[in-house]
Motif scaffolding. Structure first.
Motif, PDB file in Angstrom:
ATOM      1  N   LYS A   1       1.137  -1.235   0.095  1.00 11.40           N
ATOM      2  CA  LYS A   1       0.120   0.116  -0.072  1.00 11.40           C
ATOM      3  C   LYS A   1       0.974   1.167  -0.031  1.00 11.40           C
ATOM      4  CE  LYS A   1      -2.519   2.563   3.296  1.00 11.40           C
ATOM      5  NZ  LYS A   1      -3.491   3.466   2.860  1.00 11.40           N
ATOM      6  N   ILE A   2       0.832   2.056  -0.995  1.00  7.44           N
ATOM      7  CA  ILE A   2       1.727   3.351  -0.926  1.00  7.44           C
ATOM      8  C   ILE A   2       0.448   4.333  -0.739  1.00  7.44           C
ATOM      9  CG2 ILE A   2       3.410   2.405  -2.283  1.00  7.44           C
ATOM     10  CD1 ILE A   2       2.729   3.779  -4.703  1.00  7.44           C
ATOM     11  N   SER A   3       0.855   5.538  -0.066  1.00  8.00           N
ATOM     12  CA  SER A   3       0.066   6.574   0.428  1.00  8.00           C
ATOM     13  C   SER A   3       0.960   7.783   0.168  1.00  8.00           C
ATOM     14  CB  SER A   3      -0.272   6.508   1.750  1.00  8.00           C
ATOM     15  OG  SER A   3      -1.120   5.438   2.118  1.00  8.00           O
ATOM     16  N   LEU A   4       1.070   8.225  -0.987  1.00  6.00           N
ATOM     17  CA  LEU A   4       2.155   9.434  -1.492  1.00  6.00           C
ATOM     18  C   LEU A   4       1.212  10.383  -2.154  1.00  6.00           C
ATOM     19  CD1 LEU A   4       4.999   7.301  -2.971  1.00  6.00           C
ATOM     20  CD2 LEU A   4       4.827   8.238  -0.834  1.00  6.00           C
ATOM     21  N   LEU A   5      -0.149  10.132  -2.407  1.00  6.60           N
ATOM     22  CA  LEU A   5      -0.952  11.155  -3.322  1.00  6.60           C
ATOM     23  C   LEU A   5      -0.484  11.575  -4.579  1.00  6.60           C
ATOM     24  CD1 LEU A   5      -2.062  13.359  -0.191  1.00  6.60           C
ATOM     25  CD2 LEU A   5      -2.883  11.214  -0.849  1.00  6.60           C
ATOM     26  N   ASP A   6       0.305  10.612  -5.108  1.00  6.70           N
ATOM     27  CA  ASP A   6       0.764  11.010  -6.511  1.00  6.70           C
ATOM     28  C   ASP A   6       0.339   9.792  -7.250  1.00  6.70           C
ATOM     29  OD1 ASP A   6       2.636  11.255  -8.701  1.00  6.70           O
ATOM     30  OD2 ASP A   6       4.029  12.214  -7.318  1.00  6.70           O
ATOM     31  N   ALA A   7      -0.597   9.793  -8.353  1.00  8.90           N
ATOM     32  CA  ALA A   7      -1.060   8.644  -8.986  1.00  8.90           C
ATOM     33  C   ALA A   7      -0.021   8.337 -10.030  1.00  8.90           C
ATOM     34  CB  ALA A   7      -2.274   9.168  -9.893  1.00  8.90           C
ATOM     35  N   ASP A   8       0.635   9.047 -10.650  1.00  8.23           N
ATOM     36  CA  ASP A   8       1.773   8.838 -11.859  1.00  8.23           C
ATOM     37  C   ASP A   8       2.980   7.686 -10.757  1.00  8.23           C
ATOM     38  OD1 ASP A   8       0.635  10.172 -13.595  1.00  8.23           O
ATOM     39  OD2 ASP A   8       2.017  11.909 -13.350  1.00  8.23           O
ATOM     40  N   LYS A   9       3.323   8.096  -9.832  1.00  6.00           N
ATOM     41  CA  LYS A   9       4.302   7.301  -8.903  1.00  6.00           C
ATOM     42  C   LYS A   9       3.687   5.931  -8.530  1.00  6.00           C
ATOM     43  CE  LYS A   9       7.405  10.584  -8.708  1.00  6.00           C
ATOM     44  NZ  LYS A   9       8.773  10.549  -9.648  1.00  6.00           N
ATOM     45  N   GLU A  10       2.478   6.002  -8.188  1.00  6.11           N
ATOM     46  CA  GLU A  10       1.955   4.589  -7.978  1.00  6.11           C
ATOM     47  C   GLU A  10       1.676   3.909  -9.020  1.00  6.11           C
ATOM     48  OE1 GLU A  10      -2.601   2.820  -6.433  1.00  6.11           O
ATOM     49  OE2 GLU A  10      -1.504   4.656  -5.344  1.00  6.11           O
ATOM     50  N   VAL A  11       1.448   4.553 -10.425  1.00  2.38           N
ATOM     51  CA  VAL A  11       1.235   3.548 -11.537  1.00  2.38           C
ATOM     52  C   VAL A  11       2.495   3.108 -11.973  1.00  2.38           C
ATOM     53  CG1 VAL A  11       0.605   3.871 -14.202  1.00  2.38           C
ATOM     54  CG2 VAL A  11      -0.947   4.781 -12.517  1.00  2.38           C
ATOM     55  N   LYS A  12       3.626   3.952 -11.726  1.00  2.00           N
ATOM     56  CA  LYS A  12       5.086   3.325 -12.073  1.00  2.00           C
ATOM     57  C   LYS A  12       5.326   2.292 -11.382  1.00  2.00           C
ATOM     58  CE  LYS A  12       9.975   5.067 -11.920  1.00  2.00           C
ATOM     59  NZ  LYS A  12      10.905   6.002 -11.701  1.00  2.00           N
ATOM     60  N   MET A  13       5.191   2.300 -10.201  1.00  2.00           N
ATOM     61  CA  MET A  13       5.655   1.175  -9.032  1.00  2.00           C
ATOM     62  C   MET A  13       4.802   0.031  -9.473  1.00  2.00           C
ATOM     63  SD  MET A  13       6.130   1.101  -5.139  1.00  2.00           S
ATOM     64  CE  MET A  13       7.143  -0.010  -4.364  1.00  2.00           C
TER      65      MET A  13
END
Length: 388
Positions: free
Chosen positions: A229-241
């Motif tokens: 679970k990543i909680s960075l509030l950055d959709a692009d970073k989540e999709v990349k990971m």
């Protein structure tokens, strides 16, 4: 009942707001088929406790467990003793253990899914804390969760962030803990907007460099990782990971700003969900996930689109104060009979913030009992010196 409420604006002026009649959200029954969805649940404090509410607040166990039964009835799994439950911000490890024990027992009784936070919050960060201390603290909490029969959510550690010298220290600690657990865990990468003490987690302030360290650990111990679970509030970073994860390791979105598109996914994949906002928007989120199951993407989009302004409002900076809005929603909807929180966190948001929340929740169709919601909003306003 008069459904007109006098609400404040940021400039201090008042205006009259008429509660809008919105069709209630109908939620199909049964589990979700195409996504795993955890709702991180809040706790209900006992408002009549005589102990210091800032240091040793008492939990209303029946109301707390009743809300978890509500979430299970809608099809959600519960993410227990996480930051939504004020873990490390009012909820001590002693209280968290009791919460986990009771909730896992309740989950077994009703057949509900549950995963529980295991961290190092009983190890207070200090110059004397060593990596071995952090490992021992993690091990103690992981052993406790597994002993109760819960799945582990391996929470980010303030103590580790304070004593780690670089990426190799994160690799050491996570490697040791992951090698010891008996079942695959959910890792949790909590951004510093949620907890400033976690700045530079994984040994880097740069998110891409931190992601490389985290992915290295996941790849090395992929058989011990259910997902992250990543909680960075950055959709692009989540999709990349998400696209870089090993095939069997799941991404659980913790993005309370961009969850509709991340859960919807793209041609390369999708995110499952482990979200604090699902506590506040449970009926809409459940109906949307059932719509996704049936292939009705238009209904999915419509249902969740209405919730995004509310979620962005609840999670506005300072982001860690979002729990106040979560509990206020539960109060407005009658899931608890008071607006009090452990550690006095009900005071973390302004009356203007709560008034705007009331309007957004109404517009999203999330206030299920209009008369009750209006009555409780008026009571809250009166405490702030505003009479309708």
């Amino acid at each position: 009942m008069d459904r007109i409420v006098k609400l404040p604006r940021e400039d201090g002026s008042l205006y009259k707001y008429k509660f809008q009649d919105v069709n209630p959200i109908e939620v199909p029954t049964g589990p979700f088929q195409n996504r795993i969805a955890f709702a991180a649940a809040h706790v209900v404090c006992d408002p009549l406790t005589t102990v210091d509410p800032l240091q040793n607040a008492t939990i209303d166990w029946e109301s707390t467990l009743a809300y978890r039964r509500h979430l299970w009835s809608l099809g959600f799994s519960v993410a227990e003793a996480m930051d939504t439950a004020q873990r490390g911000m009012g909820l001590s490890f002693r209280q968290a253990k009791e919460l986990i024990k009771r909730s896992v027992s309740e989950a077994k009784a009703v057949g509900g899914g549950i995963a529980c936070g295991a961290g190092t919050d009983h190890q207070i960060p200090s110059p004397d804390v060593t990596l071995a201390d952090v490992e021992a603290a993690y091990a103690e909490q992981c052993e406790f969760v597994e002993a109760q029969g819960g799945q582990i959510i391996l929470m980010a550690s303030r103590a580790l962030a304070a004593c780690a010298k670089g990426p190799e220290d994160y690799q050491r600690v996570y490697g040791k803990i992951l090698s010891q657990v008996s079942q695959p865990v959910i890792l949790h990468w909590l951004g510093d907007m949620f907890d400033p003490a976690l700045e530079g987690y994984w040994g880097h302030k740069d998110v891409d460099a931190a992601m490389d360290v985290c992915l290295g650990i996941i790849n090395e111990y992929a058989d011990k990782v259910d997902g992250i679970k990543i909680s960075l509030l950055d959709a692009d970073k989540e999709v990349k990971m998400r696209r870089l994860l090993p095939k069997r390791v799941r991404m659980y979105t913790g993005d309370d700003f961009n969850y509709p598109t991340l859960i919807r996914g793209d041609e390369h994949g999708y995110s499952n969900a482990l979200l604090g906002i699902f506590d506040a928007i449970a009926p809409a989120a459940a109906a949307a996930l059932h719509a996704l199951d049936s292939g009705n993407m238009n209904q999915y989009d419509v249902l969740l689109e209405k919730t995004v302004p509310l979620s962005r409002h609840i999670f506005q900076r300072p982001t860690y104060a979002y729990k106040t809005g979560i509990v206020f929603m539960a109060y407005l909807n009658g899931h608890q009979n008071h607006f009090r929180m452990i550690a006095g966190a009900e005071g973390a948001r302004s009356i203007v913030h709560l008034s705007d929340l009331f309007v957004m929740a109404n517009e999203a169709g999330l206030l299920v009992n209009p008369d009750l919601a209006v009555k409780r909003m008026k009571l809250t306003l009166e405490l702030a010196g505003i009479s309708s």
